[in-house]
Design an enzyme around this catalytic site. Structure first.
Site, PDB file in Angstrom:
ATOM      1  CG  HIS A 109      -4.128   2.629   9.572  1.00  0.00           C
ATOM      2  ND1 HIS A 109      -5.317   3.060  10.110  1.00  0.00           N
ATOM      3  CD2 HIS A 109      -4.029   1.308   9.856  1.00  0.00           C
ATOM      4  CE1 HIS A 109      -5.908   2.031  10.714  1.00  0.00           C
ATOM      5  NE2 HIS A 109      -5.153   0.974  10.568  1.00  0.00           N
ATOM      6  NE  ARG A 160      -3.125  -1.895   5.726  1.00  0.00           N
ATOM      7  CZ  ARG A 160      -4.168  -1.911   6.565  1.00  0.00           C
ATOM      8  NH1 ARG A 160      -4.570  -3.063   7.088  1.00  0.00           N
ATOM      9  NH2 ARG A 160      -4.788  -0.797   6.884  1.00  0.00           N
TER      10      ARG A 160
END
Length: 351
Positions: A152, A126
């Protein structure tokens, strides 16, 4: 009042304390994006700032950060997904810390003097700098504007092997950063990663979902309490004849006379339409099954064997009828259901 949500701030505090204890007392970045997962971001952040040792708050957009500042929040606010080609001036004016994930934003931050965190893409696919970019970043490690580095986890609730490999990859890069600058925040933990007890080089845990009492996995080892309870009222009680269809599509037809109630709460309030015929509410201590399709503003429930009158309280969710259970029934995640609780559902904050 026909629709309201009771937000129990004492439960929020206990969740925070239990999570902090379990992390080994890492500093906590409380994630309050999306209106604190539907709970009310200004009230939640203000309470945590007053009642806990929370280190910082994380939001998604600059406008969420501005809302916190205008609400009186003073602790650092990290903006995780707002590029600097928009609203760079607001980051300075409102003392917001952007997460930088592209070289264009990095140039703007260095040029305008905005302190920032760097985000690495270590497997989420992402936002973030990719491994091929890492060498180009080394020149900024000594900058006084460089305040933190993060990544993340995409599957910390499902795939331990991948998560551990991902962390090892992140850690190799962090060690290079710390050779140059040991005064930066380092964070990758999310709620689901708390049980991993990752390396002490991490300075912070970034916790959202678990703060609000929802478990990111079925075997999550920290004691949590659901913070928000959603309530409504009956607005009509009546007995339908045999063969009477209920709601749109007539997906439920009475097989005999049936006592039903109309609840002033529907999918526009946050009760997902996919729960039609697949959820129960509580009225006067009894569970009452949803009959037929959930409407935009109303839901019809069976009142067979229940003493009930218009105006009676209806419990949509509580510590028994949890967001986790609702998500399982709806085939989604509790995050989505919390975030979908409409602004027209009045929040009442209880300390």
């Amino acid at each position: 009042m026909l629709r309201w949500a009771e937000v129990y701030l004492d439960r929020l505090k206990r969740n925070y304390e239990n999570l902090k204890r379990f992390t080994g007392h890492k500093r906590i970045i409380a994630v309050v994006k999306a209106n604190a997962y539907g709970h009310g971001s200004v009230k939640v952040a203000s309470f945590l700032e007053r009642k806990t040792d929370v280190d910082a708050f994380a939001v998604a957009t600059v406008f969420e950060g501005i809302e916190l500042r205008e609400g009186g929040v003073e602790k650092p606010i990290i903006v995780m997904s707002n590029p600097l080609f928009e609203n760079a001036r607001n980051f300075l004016e409102y003392r917001l810390t952007p997460v930088i994930f592209d070289f264009e934003s990095l140039g703007i931050a260095l040029e305008t003097g905005i302190p920032f965190h760097i985000k690495l893409d270590t497997g989420m696919g992402r936002l973030g700098f990719l491994p091929g970019d890492f060498q180009r970043l080394t020149e900024i490690f000594k900058s006084p504007l460089f305040k933190g580095i993060m990544s993340h986890f995409p599957v910390s609730d499902e795939d331990k092997c991948f998560t551990k490999e991902q962390f090892s990859f992140f850690l190799r890069f962090i060690k290079e950063v710390l050779k140059v600058n040991r005064n930066v925040a380092v964070h990758i933990d999310n709620s689901a990663a708390v049980p991993y007890h990752f390396d002490s080089l991490l300075t912070h845990s970034r916790i959202g979902l678990a703060l609000y009492g929802s478990k990111p996995s079925s075997n999550f080892p920290v004691k949590l309490e659901q913070v928000m309870e959603i309530k409504s009222r009956l607005i009509q009680v009546k007995t339908l004849p045999e063969g009477w269809g209920i709601s749109y599509g007539r997906t439920y037809v009475t097989s005999s006379r049936e006592k039903v109630g109309v609840v002033a709460f529907g999918y526009a309030d946050g009760l997902m339409r996919s729960l039609s015929g697949n959820w129960s509410v509580k009225i006067n201590g009894r569970k009452c099954s949803v009959r037929g399709r959930i409407c935009m503003d109303m839901t019809i429930v069976s009142l067979e064997g229940v003493k009930a009158s218009p105006g009676d309280e209806v419990i949509i969710t509580d510590r028994e009828l949890t967001f986790d259970k609702m998500a399982e029934k709806a085939g989604t995640i509790s995050y989505e259901i919390m975030c979908d609780v409409s602004p027209r559902v009045k929040r009442i904050f209880i300390e």
